[in-house]
Design a protein around this motif. Structure first.
Motif: not given
Length: 671
Positions: A333, A403, A405
């Motif tokens: 992340r 991923s 954010q």
């Protein structure tokens, strides 16, 4: 006499046969050699030995007194007053001053061709090391960078003692000064001072730091038994701890251990490691560390950088004398904000404090190392990129973010490959996936000259507009379509802002079709009655959007701006000045349907890129109002509304021709 005593003669003849003349002479020579060794003054050889050492090291070596004992099972020598001067390029002074040095070797291994120090004892050594701004170091004795990259390998030392040692280091490249003490004794056990200790303090990049290295007694050291030690380096913004061992003492080319890095900015590790890491938010990383000759490995790295996790492996190969870094890293992340410092930007204070807590770093110290002020006025950071260091190393790096954010963009993941080759840095390919669509391309930073050149070729493909609307609105149907764009730019400057200020190239955006809220389209043409009374929640076609800019000297001038919808054809003109990051764009709507109340004035988007202003161009409305008043006075009051009526005769734009004139396809990244 012989004739009178033949028996005696015969007896002596037998002795001669049993002890030949050469044996008698050899015995006499050995006896003489033993006597010479016992009474020999080795100081006679101080000059030749010092001259030989000076020749081999390239430094003047002086020996005060030399006392040698060879006739022993443990041959030894004592040197009183050993001085090694700085090389000729360095300031006058001594690299090493040792008032007394005791050396003892093991006799029997010598017969097998092995050299083992039984004992080395240095009394009050004073070591002063220097590396100048050109990279020349007083501790390097090779003639090439490759030779100097080789690790120090000493013969095995069974017993190594140092008393009252002092060490000073000045490194102009690493911006480091260090002054410390050095000792190695036989003490060990709980509560005792470490048997091996090097401790001190100094300045690192103009910041105070402390360093401490400890280990067990250097007594009874075996070649095949690893020697453990610990190291702790601490400053206000950086903390490095290591627990390691030398596989084969005293071969410093064979190390294993565990290391923890923590600090406010990864770039600060350059001053400890010589490796150019990127600028980051606060970080904390742990890894397994090893050295094998000229190859360093940092494996199973895991931790956080900013508010993102980071894992992977790194290898640094120095066999040529020029470090080559290869790395394979990934994040499960990635917080998009953490990419800001890499480009010269700054995270918010809240983000910074959160990252500092994760890293175990003082928030105040982290704020001190924030790359740019938090009130930065430019959209593009104007803090110089750390490209000067890429000239000192080469690299091949692969990074994947599974991923992302982001509060502002619908990002999903990133894949980046980067190389550095003698000052030329390439990020190729750059691939960022969005919820719907992809951004791909490459960028180069040429730091081979004093002022770097930055170039980009970035293409946006299949970007659905509704995903951006959905980030800020509950009704993504307000704007729908697929955006294609391409930016090909080159500029010169040490920061992104300065490079953009000199940019030359092209920037094109095309939306080949879609739909949008009719009210929004009518408002762009300032059709007041249709926007607020007739449109409601209806949709209209978005036939095409084409924006084509040509950049020259940092000024992007519009060649074409067309926003064609089912009810309005909007054309535009203007420029964007990247030198001061201001814009002045005019958009003029042309209705395709009868409009009873329309203001015939362009919409102006102006001001700073970071906070633009949107308004109606002054001067156009008073003229329209003046015409209405005149008609009302000359004709009838009803005629006063005529200047506000638009018959809606605008035609559809030739979207195909406009799109062909502003191609966004790239032969390199068109797949």
């Amino acid at each position: 006499m012989d004739a009178k005593n033949p028996e005696i003669f015969q007896e002596n003849k037998g002795l001669g046969e049993r002890f030949p003349v050469w044996a008698v002479v050899s015995a006499a020579l050995i006896m003489l050699l033993v006597i010479l060794v016992l009474i020999f003054d080795w100081n006679w050889f101080r000059g030749p030995i010092a001259r030989y050492a000076s020749q081999r090291t390239g430094r003047q070596v002086r020996i005060g007194d030399l006392n040698v004992r060879l006739l022993s099972l443990h041959p030894h020598a004592t040197i009183t007053g050993l001085n090694i001067s700085n090389p000729s390029w360095a300031p006058a002074g001594e690299t090493a001053e040792i008032p007394k040095l005791y050396l003892q070797v093991k006799l029997w291994p010598l017969f097998a061709g092995n050299f083992v120090w039984e004992q080395v004892a240095a009394q009050s050594p004073n070591i002063a090391l220097l590396r100048d701004s050109k990279g020349r170091a007083t501790w390097e004795f090779g003639t090439t960078a490759a030779e100097n990259a080789k690790p120090l390998r000493l013969p095995p030392i069974r017993r190594f003692l140092i008393s009252n040692g002092a060490i000073r280091i000045t490194d102009e490249i690493r911006r480091m000064t260090f002054s410390g003490t050095l000792s190695a004794n036989q003490n060990s056990g709980a509560g005792a001072t470490a048997a091996f200790l090097m401790a001190g303090q100094g300045m690192l990049n103009r910041r105070a730091f402390k360093m401490k290295a400890t280990g067990g007694p250097l007594v009874g050291v075996e070649r095949n038994k690893p020697y453990p030690f610990e190291m702790d380096v601490r400053s206000l913004t950086t903390h490095v701890t290591a627990t390691a061992s030398i596989r084969h003492p005293f071969d410093l080319g064979q190390l294993d251990g565990q290391v923890v890095f923590a600090g406010a900015n990864l770039a600060d590790l350059y001053y400890l490691t010589g490796i150019a890491f990127p600028r980051t938010s606060p970080y904390r990383l742990s890894a397994a560390f090893s050295r094998d000759d000229t190859t360093y490995k940092v494996e199973h790295m895991a931790g956080t950088v900013g508010n993102s996790d980071l894992e992977g492996d790194m290898t640094v190969d120095t066999h040529t004398g020029r470090p080559f870094l290869s790395a394979d890293m990934h994040s499960r992340r990635l917080d998009f904000v953490d990419l800001g410092p890499l480009l010269g930007g700054a995270p918010s204070r809240a983000h910074l404090e959160k990252a500092a807590v994760k890293a175990g770093v003082s928030p105040a110290a982290a704020a001190d190392r924030t790359i740019v002020p938090l009130n930065e006025v430019y959209l593009l950071p104007d803090i110089p990129l750390a490209v000067d260091r890429v000239n000192q190393m080469d690299a091949k790096i692969h990074y994947v973010a599974q991923s992302i954010q982001s509060e502002d963009f619908p990002l999903r993941g990133m894949d980046l490959s980067m190389t550095i080759d003698h000052g030329l840095m390439k990020a190729d390919p750059i691939s960022i996936t969005l919820t719907q669509g992809r951004i791909a391309g490459f960028a180069t930073v040429d730091a081979r000259k004093k002022t770097p050149t930055i170039g980009i070729d970035i293409r946006m493909r299949d970007l659905k507009l509704q995903q951006f609307v959905a980030k800020h609105s509950k009704d993504p149907s307000m704007l729908e379509g697929t955006l294609e764009a391409r930016a090909v730019m080159t500029g010169t400057g040490a920061s992104l802002h300065k490079a953009a200020s000199t940019a030359n190239g092209d920037f094109r955006v095309v939306v080949p079709g879609g739909a949008m809220r009719q009210r929004f389209a009518e408002m762009m043409g300032i059709s007041v009655d249709r926007a607020f009374l007739l449109s409601g929640q209806k949709q209209t076609d978005l036939r095409c959007v084409v924006a084509d800019f040509r950049a020259s000297g940092g000024v992007m001038t519009a060649r074409t701006i067309v926003f064609d919808t089912g009810v309005m054809n909007i054309s535009g003109k203007g420029s964007i000045d990247m030198r001061n990051e201001t814009m002045n764009i005019e958009l003029l709507g042309h209705p395709k349907k009868l409009t009873l109340f329309r203001l015939r004035a362009p919409i102006v988007v102006s001001g700073s890129l970071k906070s633009p202003d949107v308004g109606i161009k002054s001067g156009a409305i008073p003229e329209q109002a003046g015409a209405a008043i005149a008609l009302g006075l000359i004709a009838t009051p009803l005629a006063a509304i005529l200047p506000f009526i638009d018959p809606g005769l605008a035609k559809n734009a030739d979207c195909a021709a406009l799109e062909a004139a502003a191609p966004v396809a790239s032969s390199r990244h068109s797949k």
